[in-house]
Design an enzyme around this catalytic site. Sequence first.
Site, PDB file in Angstrom:
ATOM      1  CE1 TYR A 140      -3.781   2.406   0.575  1.00 52.56           C
ATOM      2  CE2 TYR A 140      -2.397   3.349   2.289  1.00 52.56           C
ATOM      3  CZ  TYR A 140      -3.511   3.422   1.471  1.00 52.56           C
ATOM      4  OH  TYR A 140      -4.344   4.516   1.531  1.00 52.56           O
ATOM      5  CG  ASP A 235       5.954   3.837   0.584  1.00 51.81           C
ATOM      6  OD1 ASP A 235       6.238   4.515   1.596  1.00 51.81           O
ATOM      7  OD2 ASP A 235       4.790   3.544   0.272  1.00 51.81           O
ATOM      8  CE  LYS A 263       2.121   5.553   7.942  1.00 57.88           C
ATOM      9  NZ  LYS A 263       0.711   5.768   8.168  1.00 57.88           N
TER      10      LYS A 263
HETATM   11  N1  HOZ Z   1      -0.514   3.431   6.172  1.00 53.93           N
HETATM   12  C1  HOZ Z   1      -1.620   3.525   7.079  1.00 53.93           C
HETATM   13  C2  HOZ Z   1      -2.241   2.180   7.285  1.00 53.93           C
HETATM   14  N2  HOZ Z   1      -1.361   1.128   7.084  1.00 53.93           N
HETATM   15  C3  HOZ Z   1      -2.549   4.568   6.642  1.00 53.93           C
HETATM   16  C4  HOZ Z   1      -3.583   4.901   7.625  1.00 53.93           C
HETATM   17  C5  HOZ Z   1      -4.849   5.228   6.934  1.00 53.93           C
HETATM   18  O1  HOZ Z   1      -5.071   4.723   5.818  1.00 53.93           O
HETATM   19  O2  HOZ Z   1      -5.632   5.960   7.529  1.00 53.93           O
END
Ligand code: HOZ
Length: 428
Positions: A140, A235, A263
Amino acid sequence: MNAAALKAALQVFPGGVNSPVRAFKSVGGSPLFIKKAFGSRIFDVEGREYIDYVGSWGPMILGHADADVIAAVCHAAASGLSFGAPTEAETELALLVREAFPVIEKMRLVSSGTEATMSAIRLARGFTGRPLLVKFDGAYHGHADSLLVSAGSGVATLAIPGCPGIPDSIAASTLVLPFNDLAALKACFERHAGKIAGLIIEPVCGNIGVVNPSEGYLQNIRKLCSEHGVLLIFDEVMTGFRGCFGGVSRISDVTPDLTCLGKIVGGGMPLAVYGGRADIMAHIAPDGPVYQAGTLSGNPVAVAAGIATLKKIKLQPHFYEHLLARSAKLEAGITAAAAAAGFKVVTNLFGSMFTMFFTDQPVVDYQSAKTADTALFARWFRGMLAEGIYLAPSQFEAAFVSAAHSDADIHQTIVAATHVFKKLAAEK
Ligand code: HOZ
């Protein structure tokens, strides 16, 4: 009450939330509506206190409401919330980032991880003049169209097979490969020779749960990318500053062409970074023709939070030594609690993030992650919540340990896990 708050929120937000991962869809029950958080603790609207391992999905490495970060934010806010013009503080943050990530020779500040990855792949296409992108199954990289193909995180949690709204032509320009499978990558590079602009990878996966690369995998990817003229994009939105003052590029000694951060680099405020080789970044406007912009990019309040966070991480003696030791202790403790109660689990750890998978198979990619018993995970999650431990409400996410988690917190969490596993075993 959380239930009442959810009822009200459902009137105005899809699913009652502003990001799908916050809903408790796969674990049942009502999401916690948060009132406040300090250090390792988070408090819901019912006044209940939890030890928090979500940490806002990663940024809160110092714990919540760290006094130095809050002071820096208040100081910056008092001088104006947004200028839409450069500040010296942006350069100060960039120098800290470059010290941690020497692979980022030049960078651009943006407001979210999605913006960083989206911009990095546009740059890769603009720089190489090639159309295709390689990503990994279950990875992701935010919710931009070309990156939502076979995605992890909330897409995996909700088992969404393919996201409507993404034109076929865009989906077709993203090639998806299994993680940790070098042969598949070689074959793909040969089949699409001269067409692939970039390969984007979470060098340690975080969004199918934590999955580490096998020995030599990242080095071999680097080699193949160089041979085929494909830009390698790390990433490190999740992994950046999680295991050291830097990222996987520093730990593995692999040099990506571009890196994305988010983050922790924003200290809990909306700030992210993309950057890398200076000759590639020279293609970004106004130096070059690849356009990317943002009213709130380099926002002064977010930059202040980022500087305060990175400085503290850098200057605190033995910061990572303590953080990593506590993380390893927690990971070992809950894994042992599972085993003692007769549950087969596999726990993958990177730095201060880890995932315990309810499976007996090694988890090396998305397919093996999916062997996990998500119904059992849901019962474990609810049990831990009842014990006052707040974990990510999904099997396919990570737990984040912060510097604010004390030895007592870790001990309390292991004791809670022991109770929950015993209870689950008794219900078998
Ligand atoms: N990367 C986060 C979840 N693995 C993102 C948090 C979100 O999508 O709110």
